[in-house]
Design a protein around this motif. Structure first.
Motif, PDB file in Angstrom:
ATOM      1  N   ILE A 282      29.009  60.212  52.559  1.00  0.00           N
ATOM      2  CA  ILE A 282      29.277  59.053  53.421  1.00  0.00           C
ATOM      3  C   ILE A 282      29.374  57.780  52.589  1.00  0.00           C
ATOM      4  CG2 ILE A 282      28.304  57.633  55.279  1.00  0.00           C
ATOM      5  CD1 ILE A 282      27.090  60.149  56.465  1.00  0.00           C
ATOM      6  N   ALA A 283      28.565  57.715  51.519  1.00  0.00           N
ATOM      7  CA  ALA A 283      28.498  56.501  50.709  1.00  0.00           C
ATOM      8  C   ALA A 283      29.784  56.241  49.926  1.00  0.00           C
ATOM      9  CB  ALA A 283      27.315  56.590  49.744  1.00  0.00           C
ATOM     10  N   THR A 284      30.676  57.220  49.852  1.00  0.00           N
ATOM     11  CA  THR A 284      31.938  57.026  49.108  1.00  0.00           C
ATOM     12  C   THR A 284      33.032  56.426  49.977  1.00  0.00           C
ATOM     13  OG1 THR A 284      32.732  59.266  49.607  1.00  0.00           O
ATOM     14  CG2 THR A 284      31.415  58.990  47.601  1.00  0.00           C
ATOM     15  N   THR A 285      32.747  56.162  51.254  1.00  0.00           N
ATOM     16  CA  THR A 285      33.780  55.701  52.191  1.00  0.00           C
ATOM     17  C   THR A 285      33.756  54.189  52.387  1.00  0.00           C
ATOM     18  OG1 THR A 285      32.323  55.975  54.111  1.00  0.00           O
ATOM     19  CG2 THR A 285      33.642  57.890  53.457  1.00  0.00           C
ATOM     20  N   PRO A 369      37.324  63.078  44.702  1.00  0.00           N
ATOM     21  CA  PRO A 369      38.402  62.233  44.183  1.00  0.00           C
ATOM     22  C   PRO A 369      38.098  60.743  44.260  1.00  0.00           C
ATOM     23  CG  PRO A 369      39.022  63.193  46.296  1.00  0.00           C
ATOM     24  CD  PRO A 369      37.761  63.859  45.875  1.00  0.00           C
ATOM     25  N   ARG A 370      37.225  60.352  45.197  1.00  0.00           N
ATOM     26  CA  ARG A 370      36.886  58.931  45.319  1.00  0.00           C
ATOM     27  C   ARG A 370      36.008  58.463  44.164  1.00  0.00           C
ATOM     28  NH1 ARG A 370      38.930  60.989  49.275  1.00  0.00           N
ATOM     29  NH2 ARG A 370      39.942  59.822  50.951  1.00  0.00           N
ATOM     30  N   ARG A 391      50.415  56.388  51.409  1.00  0.00           N
ATOM     31  CA  ARG A 391      49.503  56.506  52.556  1.00  0.00           C
ATOM     32  C   ARG A 391      48.101  56.028  52.194  1.00  0.00           C
ATOM     33  NH1 ARG A 391      51.236  59.510  56.760  1.00  0.00           N
ATOM     34  NH2 ARG A 391      49.091  60.033  57.321  1.00  0.00           N
ATOM     35  N   GLN A 392      47.986  55.289  51.096  1.00  0.00           N
ATOM     36  CA  GLN A 392      46.726  54.662  50.660  1.00  0.00           C
ATOM     37  C   GLN A 392      45.638  55.714  50.421  1.00  0.00           C
ATOM     38  OE1 GLN A 392      46.855  51.869  54.118  1.00  0.00           O
ATOM     39  NE2 GLN A 392      46.475  50.302  52.562  1.00  0.00           N
ATOM     40  N   ASN A 393      45.990  56.713  49.636  1.00  0.00           N
ATOM     41  CA  ASN A 393      45.079  57.804  49.312  1.00  0.00           C
ATOM     42  C   ASN A 393      45.112  58.058  47.804  1.00  0.00           C
ATOM     43  OD1 ASN A 393      43.328  59.058  51.036  1.00  0.00           O
ATOM     44  ND2 ASN A 393      44.535  60.916  51.251  1.00  0.00           N
ATOM     45  N   PRO A 394      43.961  58.356  47.167  1.00  0.00           N
ATOM     46  CA  PRO A 394      43.965  58.680  45.728  1.00  0.00           C
ATOM     47  C   PRO A 394      44.499  60.083  45.489  1.00  0.00           C
ATOM     48  CG  PRO A 394      41.739  58.875  46.597  1.00  0.00           C
ATOM     49  CD  PRO A 394      42.601  58.372  47.734  1.00  0.00           C
ATOM     50  N   VAL A 395      45.830  60.227  45.599  1.00  0.00           N
ATOM     51  CA  VAL A 395      46.452  61.551  45.650  1.00  0.00           C
ATOM     52  C   VAL A 395      46.291  62.304  44.330  1.00  0.00           C
ATOM     53  CG1 VAL A 395      48.723  60.587  45.052  1.00  0.00           C
ATOM     54  CG2 VAL A 395      48.583  62.787  46.208  1.00  0.00           C
TER      55      VAL A 395
END
Length: 613
Positions: A282-285, A369-370, A391-395
């Motif tokens: 949760i802390a990575t969000t 990945p975060r 899409r604002q994601n660390p792909v």
């Protein structure tokens, strides 16, 4: 003599400069850093993520294993103790989530509090636990699914592609590798879609667990919590007669609610603690959730509460359904339902188990990945890992981490690496607890620094406001507490037989260590806290972080020598990457260099103006 003094001074300056380099801290709001993540998650999404990651397949297996061999019906007390210990770590994460609402979890918390090298160590530990966790859960998923189809996958792959080498898997699990890459693709596509899928699987899992709990309380027999010694003796004789050929000794305890004594309950609590690992995802969000200062602490606390109720309810239902000594350690719930004549219920259990493994897999893959992205954004890992999709994601970080986990599940025997994953997670918990202590007693940012000498009276009667001296005192006492906890954990682990025999030397040593530890905690308690407030703050400081540190280090001490050797190799690889790449490419290093250059230009301009005047 002068030459020697000059050489010493030069060496001393180099060492001091090196220490300052590796302990440089990242500011909470660094210049030039812009978040590219999409804030699309809600508090409900975080609760689903935390519950899904924490409430894995262990709830379907762990209860039977601990109740059968370690704790008996008192497993519900074991889960209560483990939940309290987990809450200590959870509260520390919750405060940092409120103070530092950014992507990176323990890595970032360490960076802003204790410095760069410790941040890298924390991040490297998290990556270790996430990679092994992903591979292990994927392997368990295929194993559970394979059981439903009569082990077709294992038989086929074992026959067609065997690997008979020590340390390697019996066969390459292509199914598990494919599952990992499939979920990596879903995570790379979009965080909101992944969160919705996770919530659906979690809802099914919780529904199955509710069915199990209700069934246990309807069909259960309270007599199973009060089994007599005579019944245990008769069961022991029967089992010994059946296992006479194997020459095995059987210990079923003495019956009652605490068949293995309170020692067994505490031993069970140490095992059950690992069942609550996972909430840290949760802390990575921090950069993807609305109002992270409130959502992250609430998500962590609520998810831990739900998980405790689930573990407590399932273990209570299981030990009520059948005598604890008859429980199956591999498939306790299906066997328990067969015991009461509810055989079709095992299909519901299998469905719940697969959903639990699916959410657990998503939960352990989500933060990996975060953390990679956060480390790459800070320049400590390779730049391509910080690439963001439209899409604002660390792909790239998502697909790379998935590929590494898939490679591991194809080649390695993961049973030997599970404990290694535990070290990574518990080390991160310990570092976060230490960071809370340091941050809460840090001098206020607007306070004018002045030189203060160390005095014993200054420890016992400090000023009302935090100063540089009081902050330094807390840092020194925290280091002393870490050493005391490590020594106490080693003594409690290695001298357990002497303590049970109540030998004087062991009792006096433990008494002295505990007394010194209490004195150190009291000294920290006397120091003034920072006036900076957050939406959530750890209560009962400094007791809660110190208890969290003690429990974490005690669990780490229990791990075997081979695990520590493997961990040392992993850390050696990480430190080579840090000192070979991270130190030179650190973004914070560039910020400090630019700041000094700007300061020099300002000073030159001021001197020019003064000269002209």
């Amino acid at each position: 003599m002068i030459t020697s003094a000059a050489v010493f001074r030069t060496s001393y300056d180099k060492v001091l400069r090196f220490i300052r380099t590796v302990t440089r801290k990242k500011p909470l709001e660094p210049e030039g850093e812009v978040s590219n993540f999409c804030r699309c998650l809600t508090t409900l999404d975080l609760v689903g993520l935390g519950v899904g990651s924490t409430l894995g397949a262990g709830v379907y297996v762990l209860s039977g294993e601990v109740a059968r061999d370690v704790a008996g019906p008192s497993i519900i007390i074991s889960f209560l103790i483990a939940a309290v210990a987990s809450v200590f770590a959870g509260l520390c994460y919750a405060e940092f989530g409120a103070r530092v609402p950014k992507t990176g979890s323990a890595y970032l918390y360490s960076y802003v509090t204790v410095g760069e090298v410790w941040a890298f160590v924390a991040g490297w530990n998290l990556l270790l636990s996430y990679v092994i966790g992903t591979s292990s859960v994927a392997k368990a998923w295929t194993g559970t699914f394979d059981d439903l189809i009569d082990n077709v996958i294992a038989k086929t792959l074992g026959r067609q592609t065997p690997m008979d080498s020590p340390g390697l898997a019996p066969y390459p699990d292509f199914f598990a590798a494919g599952l990992i890459m499939l979920l990596a693709g879903i995570l790379a596509y979009g965080v909101k879609e992944s969160a919705v899928l996770n919530t659906v699987f979690t809802a099914v899992n919780v529904a199955v667990l509710l069915f199990i709990v209700i069934s246990g309380f309807i069909e259960g027999d309270i007599h199973n919590w009060r089994i007599s010694k005579e019944s245990i003796l008769n069961a022991t004789r029967e089992i010994e007669n059946l296992t006479l050929a194997q020459n095995e000794t059987v210990d079923l305890g003495v019956g009652g609610f605490f068949p293995f004594g309170f020692d067994g309950t505490l031993t069970g609590a140490a095992t059950c603690f690992y069942a609550f690992v996972g909430f840290d995802c949760i802390a990575t969000t921090g950069e993807e959730v609305h109002n992270p200062q409130k959502a992250i602490p609430l998500g962590i606390v609520v998810s831990l509460l739900i998980c405790f109720l689930a573990y407590f309810g399932v273990s209570a239902a299981l030990t009520l359904l059948m005598p604890y000594y008859l429980l199956d350690t591999h498939s306790p719930l299906p066997v328990a339902f067969e015991y009461i004549g509810w055989e079709p219920a095992k299909y519901a259990v299998a469905m719940g188990s697969l959903c639990a493994l699916s959410t657990s897999l998503l939960g352990v893959m989500f933060p990996m990945p975060r953390v990679l992205f956060a480390m790459a954004r800070d320049g400590l890992l390779f730049k391509p890992l910080r690439y963001m999709s439209s899409r604002q994601n660390p792909v790239f970080a998502t697909l790379s981490s998935g590929a590494v986990a898939a490679f591991m599940v194809l080649l390695f025997d993961l049973k030997a690496l599970v404990d290694l994953s535990s070290i990574g997670t518990i080390f991160a918990y310990t570092l976060v607890a230490v960071c809370v202590l340091i941050l809460r007693y840090k001098e206020d940012s607007g306070f004018v620094h002045r030189a203060e000498e160390f005095t014993v009276m200054g420890l016992l009667r400090p000023p009302l406001r935090p100063t540089h001296r009081t902050s330094k005192n807390v840092n020194m006492v925290t280091i002393i507490i870490l050493f005391l906890v490590i020594i106490l954990s080693l003594v409690l682990s290695e001298a357990v037989h002497s303590l049970r025999k109540r030998e004087l030397w062991s009792a006096l040593l433990v008494f002295f260590l505990v007394l010194t530890l209490i004195l150190a905690v009291v000294i920290i308690w006397r120091q003034p806290q920072s006036t900076a407030k957050a939406a959530f703050m750890v209560p009962c400081l400094p007791v809660v972080p110190v208890l969290s540190v003690f429990m974490n280090i005690y669990l780490m001490v229990q791990l075997g020598r081979e695990t520590w050797i493997s961990y040392a190799v992993w850390m050696a690889v990480g430190l080579i990457i840090y000192f070979g790449y991270g130190v030179r490419h650190s973004v914070q290093k560039q910020r400090l260099r630019e700041s000094r250059a700007q300061l020099n230009i300002t000073n030159v301009n001021r001197n020019v103006v003064d000269s002209a005047a």
